[in-house]
Design a protein around this motif. Structure first.
Motif, mmCIF file in Angstrom:
data_model
loop_
_atom_site.group_PDB
_atom_site.id
_atom_site.type_symbol
_atom_site.label_atom_id
_atom_site.label_comp_id
_atom_site.label_asym_id
_atom_site.label_seq_id
_atom_site.Cartn_x
_atom_site.Cartn_y
_atom_site.Cartn_z
ATOM 1 N N ARG A 165 13.352 3.825 4.257
ATOM 2 C CA ARG A 165 12.536 4.892 3.679
ATOM 3 C C ARG A 165 11.079 4.453 3.712
ATOM 4 O O ARG A 165 10.757 3.291 3.448
ATOM 5 N N MET A 166 10.213 5.379 4.049
ATOM 6 C CA MET A 166 8.785 5.107 3.991
ATOM 7 C C MET A 166 8.303 5.295 2.549
ATOM 8 O O MET A 166 8.971 5.931 1.728
ATOM 9 N N ALA A 167 7.137 4.742 2.253
ATOM 10 C CA ALA A 167 6.572 4.869 0.912
ATOM 11 C C ALA A 167 5.076 5.142 1.016
ATOM 12 O O ALA A 167 4.372 4.493 1.808
ATOM 13 N N VAL A 169 1.757 4.887 -1.145
ATOM 14 C CA VAL A 169 1.379 4.139 -2.348
ATOM 15 C C VAL A 169 -0.136 4.001 -2.453
ATOM 16 O O VAL A 169 -0.867 4.104 -1.467
ATOM 17 N N TYR A 243 0.793 3.720 3.769
ATOM 18 C CA TYR A 243 2.066 4.354 4.155
ATOM 19 C C TYR A 243 2.816 3.409 5.089
ATOM 20 O O TYR A 243 2.444 3.229 6.248
ATOM 21 N N GLU A 246 9.181 1.053 2.647
ATOM 22 C CA GLU A 246 9.070 0.734 1.229
ATOM 23 C C GLU A 246 9.228 -0.758 0.921
ATOM 24 O O GLU A 246 8.635 -1.249 -0.048
ATOM 25 N N ASP A 247 9.989 -1.480 1.745
ATOM 26 C CA ASP A 247 10.170 -2.898 1.432
ATOM 27 C C ASP A 247 8.889 -3.704 1.612
ATOM 28 O O ASP A 247 8.765 -4.806 1.067
ATOM 29 N N LEU A 253 5.110 -2.780 -6.047
ATOM 30 C CA LEU A 253 5.667 -1.659 -6.801
ATOM 31 C C LEU A 253 6.405 -2.151 -8.043
ATOM 32 O O LEU A 253 6.348 -1.533 -9.113
ATOM 33 N N ARG A 260 3.862 4.709 -6.478
ATOM 34 C CA ARG A 260 4.436 5.471 -5.368
ATOM 35 C C ARG A 260 4.327 6.969 -5.638
ATOM 36 O O ARG A 260 4.579 7.432 -6.755
ATOM 37 N N GLU A 263 7.445 10.796 -3.037
ATOM 38 C CA GLU A 263 8.720 10.152 -2.711
ATOM 39 C C GLU A 263 9.738 11.143 -2.148
ATOM 40 O O GLU A 263 10.558 10.797 -1.305
ATOM 41 N N CYS A 266 9.882 11.457 1.620
ATOM 42 C CA CYS A 266 10.196 10.239 2.394
ATOM 43 C C CYS A 266 11.711 10.041 2.419
ATOM 44 O O CYS A 266 12.262 9.233 1.661
#
Length: 303
Positions: A165-167, A169, A243, A246-247, A253, A260, A263, A266
């Motif tokens: 998944r993209m994030a 932030v 962007y 997510e990791d 985070l 974030r 969401e 994503c």
């Protein structure tokens, strides 16, 4: 009839692939002048120009392209067969070259391959950190790592990680001075931290998806990087919205240094795959690497 020494052909193929006499010399373990003389001797013997040389570059002539196409893969086949002979050794050996990005080495490749390296000390791994779409055949890599939808159809693709998944932030300090975006289109009015991949002339649009609806948004800002390494730090400093998968923001985070948003836009997608040519016979060392990286082979948990 005298047998031909194929060192000149090997030198030509190496120069043609790396586009430089200097880099070819390093790869072959000889001097630049020696490579130049050997290739010039081949051209003299064939009575045709194979390479066009300038002070800054080396390019193939039409004859050179034809010769490379005819003999280049032959050397690859010979090398693969020689590597395959390690099956007859007590332990597999050889070098496996993989081109990939930074974060995947930390999150997946090293955790999964550490035990393999400890078990097989004669296996060597070489990582090429590169965000361009390298031609792994022309650049003589054993494999590359990409998202599945960017892998060519003639390649074997092995999933090595879970869905991603993209994030989107940014730091609390950034949102203290700027409104929180409620829709991806709102990002056009924000300072965004972007990445320019070597494969493209410009920066690529940010891609989103929600309930099957896909959307691309072009963003702008003060910072553009050519790798992901420093993006999280820049976002944490309040320099804009970032962007990435997510990791890459997991630590920031978790401790609240990043917030974030968006969401729901994503959605998860197929993760990283190890890809390699279908026509190449894998060496025992490479086969062990592939087996260790498969998605169903998780790294050992620490005691």
């Amino acid at each position: 009839m005298a047998k031909h020494n194929f060192n000149d052909l090997l030198a030509f193929v190496t120069v043609a692939r790396v586009g430089s006499f200097t880099r070819a010399a390093v790869q072959l373990g000889v001097t630049q002048s020696a490579v130049s003389q050997v290739v010039s001797g081949l051209e003299a013997r064939l009575k045709i120009r194979l390479l066009t040389r300038t002070t800054r570059s080396v390019s193939l002539t039409a004859a050179g392209e034809r010769l490379l196409e005819a003999v280049g893969h032959r050397f690859d086949e010979i090398e693969a067969e020689v590597e395959a002979l390690t099956e007859l050794r007590d332990k597999p050996a050889g070098t496996v070259r993989i081109t990939c990005g930074d974060n995947i080495i930390k999150t997946t490749l090293l955790p999964k391959l550490t035990l393999l390296l400890l078990q097989y000390p004669d296996i060597k791994l070489e990582f090429d950190i590169n965000y361009g779409f390298r031609d792994i055949v022309a650049d003589r890599f054993d494999a590359g790592v990409r998202f599945s939808d960017t892998v060519a159809q003639d390649m074997i693709a092995v999933p090595i990680g879970p869905p991603i998944r993209m994030a989107v932030v940014a730091a609390p300090s950034y949102f203290a001075q700027n409104p929180i975006p409620e829709h991806p289109r709102d990002l056009a009015a924000h300072r965004c931290i972007d990445i320019r991949f070597p494969t493209y002339d410009g920066v690529d649009a940010w891609e989103f998806e929600r309930q099957g609806k896909k959307l691309k948004v072009r963003v702008d800002g003060q910072l553009v990087f050519n790798s992901t390494t420093h993006i999280a730090d820049a976002a944490t400093s309040g320099l804009g919205i970032a962007y990435l998968p997510e990791d890459e923001f997991a630590v920031q985070l978790a401790d609240g240094r990043l917030i974030r948003v968006l969401e729901e836009w994503c959605e998860p997608f197929s993760g990283f795959h190890l890809y390699y040519p279908s026509r190449r016979q894998p060496s025992p060392a490479f086969s062990l690497v592939v087996d260790a990286l498969r998605i169903d082979r998780l790294p050992p948990r620490p005691d």
